[in-house]
Design an enzyme around this catalytic site. Structure first.
Site, PDB file in Angstrom:
ATOM      1  N   SER A   1      13.914  24.408   3.862  1.00  6.33           N
ATOM      2  CA  SER A   1      13.224  25.702   3.935  1.00  6.33           C
ATOM      3  C   SER A   1      13.570  26.500   2.688  1.00  6.33           C
ATOM      4  O   SER A   1      14.667  26.341   2.127  1.00  6.33           O
ATOM      5  CB  SER A   1      13.709  26.472   5.173  1.00  6.33           C
TER       6      SER A   1
ATOM      7  N   TYR B   1      20.505  29.282  11.147  1.00  4.29           N
ATOM      8  CA  TYR B   1      19.342  28.520  10.668  1.00  4.29           C
ATOM      9  C   TYR B   1      19.425  28.324   9.152  1.00  4.29           C
ATOM     10  O   TYR B   1      19.297  27.200   8.648  1.00  4.29           O
ATOM     11  CB  TYR B   1      18.051  29.274  11.027  1.00  4.29           C
TER      12      TYR B   1
HETATM   13  N1  NAP Z   1       7.217  27.390  10.237  1.00  2.00           N
HETATM   14  C1  NAP Z   1       7.888  27.819   9.195  1.00  2.00           C
HETATM   15  O1  NAP Z   1       7.673  28.964   8.727  1.00  2.00           O
HETATM   16  C2  NAP Z   1       8.906  26.926   8.517  1.00  2.00           C
HETATM   17  C3  NAP Z   1       9.418  27.327   7.272  1.00  2.00           C
HETATM   18  C4  NAP Z   1      10.360  26.534   6.649  1.00  2.00           C
HETATM   19  C5  NAP Z   1      10.787  25.355   7.248  1.00  2.00           C
HETATM   20  N2  NAP Z   1      10.279  24.979   8.456  1.00  2.00           N
HETATM   21  C6  NAP Z   1      10.780  23.740   9.062  1.00  2.00           C
HETATM   22  O2  NAP Z   1       9.717  22.888   9.391  1.00  2.00           O
HETATM   23  C7  NAP Z   1      10.118  22.003  10.442  1.00  2.00           C
HETATM   24  C8  NAP Z   1       9.022  21.952  11.499  1.00  2.00           C
HETATM   25  O3  NAP Z   1       8.942  23.224  12.139  1.00  2.00           O
HETATM   26  P1  NAP Z   1       7.556  23.906  12.555  1.00  2.00           P
HETATM   27  O4  NAP Z   1       7.451  25.158  11.801  1.00  2.00           O
HETATM   28  O5  NAP Z   1       6.463  22.920  12.482  1.00  2.00           O
HETATM   29  O6  NAP Z   1       7.872  24.349  14.063  1.00  2.00           O
HETATM   30  P2  NAP Z   1       7.477  23.697  15.466  1.00  2.00           P
HETATM   31  O7  NAP Z   1       6.009  23.625  15.636  1.00  2.00           O
HETATM   32  O8  NAP Z   1       8.276  24.449  16.473  1.00  2.00           O
HETATM   33  O9  NAP Z   1       7.994  22.202  15.319  1.00  2.00           O
HETATM   34  C9  NAP Z   1       9.299  21.796  15.584  1.00  2.00           C
HETATM   35  C10 NAP Z   1       9.215  20.451  16.290  1.00  2.00           C
HETATM   36  O10 NAP Z   1      10.556  19.942  16.435  1.00  2.00           O
HETATM   37  C11 NAP Z   1      10.650  19.379  17.728  1.00  2.00           C
HETATM   38  N3  NAP Z   1      12.048  19.424  18.143  1.00  2.00           N
HETATM   39  C12 NAP Z   1      12.847  20.503  18.261  1.00  2.00           C
HETATM   40  N4  NAP Z   1      14.051  20.149  18.717  1.00  2.00           N
HETATM   41  C13 NAP Z   1      14.008  18.807  18.893  1.00  2.00           C
HETATM   42  C14 NAP Z   1      14.935  17.855  19.365  1.00  2.00           C
HETATM   43  N5  NAP Z   1      16.175  18.210  19.749  1.00  2.00           N
HETATM   44  N6  NAP Z   1      14.568  16.559  19.405  1.00  2.00           N
HETATM   45  C15 NAP Z   1      13.322  16.184  19.028  1.00  2.00           C
HETATM   46  N7  NAP Z   1      12.397  17.034  18.570  1.00  2.00           N
HETATM   47  C16 NAP Z   1      12.739  18.339  18.515  1.00  2.00           C
HETATM   48  C17 NAP Z   1       9.753  20.247  18.622  1.00  2.00           C
HETATM   49  O11 NAP Z   1       9.287  19.526  19.747  1.00  2.00           O
HETATM   50  P3  NAP Z   1      10.025  19.606  21.178  1.00  2.00           P
HETATM   51  O12 NAP Z   1      10.407  21.048  21.396  1.00  2.00           O
HETATM   52  O13 NAP Z   1       9.009  19.102  22.133  1.00  2.00           O
HETATM   53  O14 NAP Z   1      11.219  18.718  21.071  1.00  2.00           O
HETATM   54  C18 NAP Z   1       8.605  20.555  17.678  1.00  2.00           C
HETATM   55  O15 NAP Z   1       7.585  19.592  17.804  1.00  2.00           O
HETATM   56  C19 NAP Z   1      11.454  22.538  10.956  1.00  2.00           C
HETATM   57  O16 NAP Z   1      12.503  21.763  10.437  1.00  2.00           O
HETATM   58  C20 NAP Z   1      11.497  23.944  10.391  1.00  2.00           C
HETATM   59  O17 NAP Z   1      12.808  24.415  10.221  1.00  2.00           O
HETATM   60  C21 NAP Z   1       9.342  25.735   9.103  1.00  2.00           C
END
Ligand code: NAP
Length: 247
Positions: free
Chosen positions: A139, A152
């Site tokens: 991130s 985080y």
């Molecule tokens: N959105 C942003 O602004 C942003 C910015 C920078 C970085 N990121 C990074 O991008 C990545 C994806 O996030 P996103 O934004 O797409 O959010 P998201 O839609 O909430 O996706 C996160 C995914 O991780 C899965 N997950 C969480 N805990 C888990 C576990 N213990 N085991 C297996 N799966 C798990 C969740 O599914 P389940 O809950 O069903 O397990 C969900 O599908 C993350 O690493 C996040 O930190 C996001």
């Protein structure tokens, strides 16, 4: 790296950025496997993404990681790309002591320990491949922290550091190590009820990521994350103050 003809495992691939990456890798001509904890989200993703394979798995649990590994070894021996995308995010009010720590999200286990353990789990098999990749999703907040999400940001900074060491250790091997550095993306990260209108469209991010991988750009800051990555190097203090003046 060739972005066609791979077998790709995306943790947390049923929603958000992981889902967009799954869709884009599928369209580019790859076999794609996604995993996550919620069966209903995996089922919904399978309905939307023709041909995607799913596995129910909590990446913070050793037994689940091992089951995932054994299943892929059995069903998908060609697996050659691991995307450590699963992530969780919480706020913490450090002035409130233990009460102020997030109780319902395991940020260190999900965002840091799981990528380290899964990378190690798949490494021996990847070293035997002609071409392989480990792709960690960090991130912009791993480069400059926002104080309201201290754990985080610390996990993402640590994963960035780990990625640098991984890349160094795997030089002269078939394993390429990429880092995706997203900006704010419109997903449900952090428990938002619906994908917020703010932030980048995950599909746009996924297209940029695949283009970068095709060009062997190993550190991939997207959109506004570039400002944080560059600011962390050029003038950390000013960038930190600017980021934290918002909240
Ligand atoms: N959105 C942003 O602004 C942003 C910015 C920078 C970085 N990121 C990074 O991008 C990545 C994806 O996030 P996103 O934004 O797409 O959010 P998201 O839609 O909430 O996706 C996160 C995914 O991780 C899965 N997950 C969480 N805990 C888990 C576990 N213990 N085991 C297996 N799966 C798990 C969740 O599914 P389940 O809950 O069903 O397990 C969900 O599908 C993350 O690493 C996040 O930190 C996001």
């Amino acid at each position: 790296m060739n972005i066609k003809g791979n077998t790709v495992l995306i943790t947390g691939g049923a929603t958000g950025i992981g889902f967009a990456l799954a869709e884009t890798f599928l369209k580019a001509g790859n076999v794609v496997i996604i995993c996550g904890r919620r069966q209903n989200k995996l089922d919904a993703a399978r309905n939307k993404l023709r041909g995607v394979h799913t596995f129910t798995c909590d990446v913070t649990k050793k037994a689940d990681r091992q089951a995932l590994f054994r299943w892929t070894e059995d069903k998908f021996p060609g697996l050659n790309i691991l995307i450590n995308n699963a992530g969780v995010q919480g706020f913490a009010d450090l002035k409130k002591g233990l009460q102020g720590l997030p109780h319902d999200v395991n940020e260190i286990g999900t965002n840091l320990v799981a990528p380290i353990q899964l990378s190690a789990q798949f490494t021996p098999s990847f070293l035997k491949k002609d071409a392989a990749a480990i792709i960690n999703v960090t991130s912009g907040l791993g480069f400059v922290p926002i104080a309201s999400m201290p754990i985080y940001c610390a996990t993402k900074a640590a994963l960035h550091s780990f990625t640098l060491s991984q890349r160094r250790q795997f030089r002269n091997t078939p394993i390429l190590v990429f880092e995706i550095i997203p900006p704010m993306v419109a997903t449900e990260l952090g428990g938002q009820e619906s994908a917020t209108a703010r932030g980048m469209n995950p599909a746009v991010l996924a297209d940029e990521v695949l283009n970068a991988i095709a060009e062997d750009k190993f550190e991939i800051p997207i959109g506004e994350a570039s400002g944080l990555v560059e600011g962390s190097k050029a003038n950390f203090e000013a960038t930190f103050q600017r980021l934290n003046s918002w909240g």
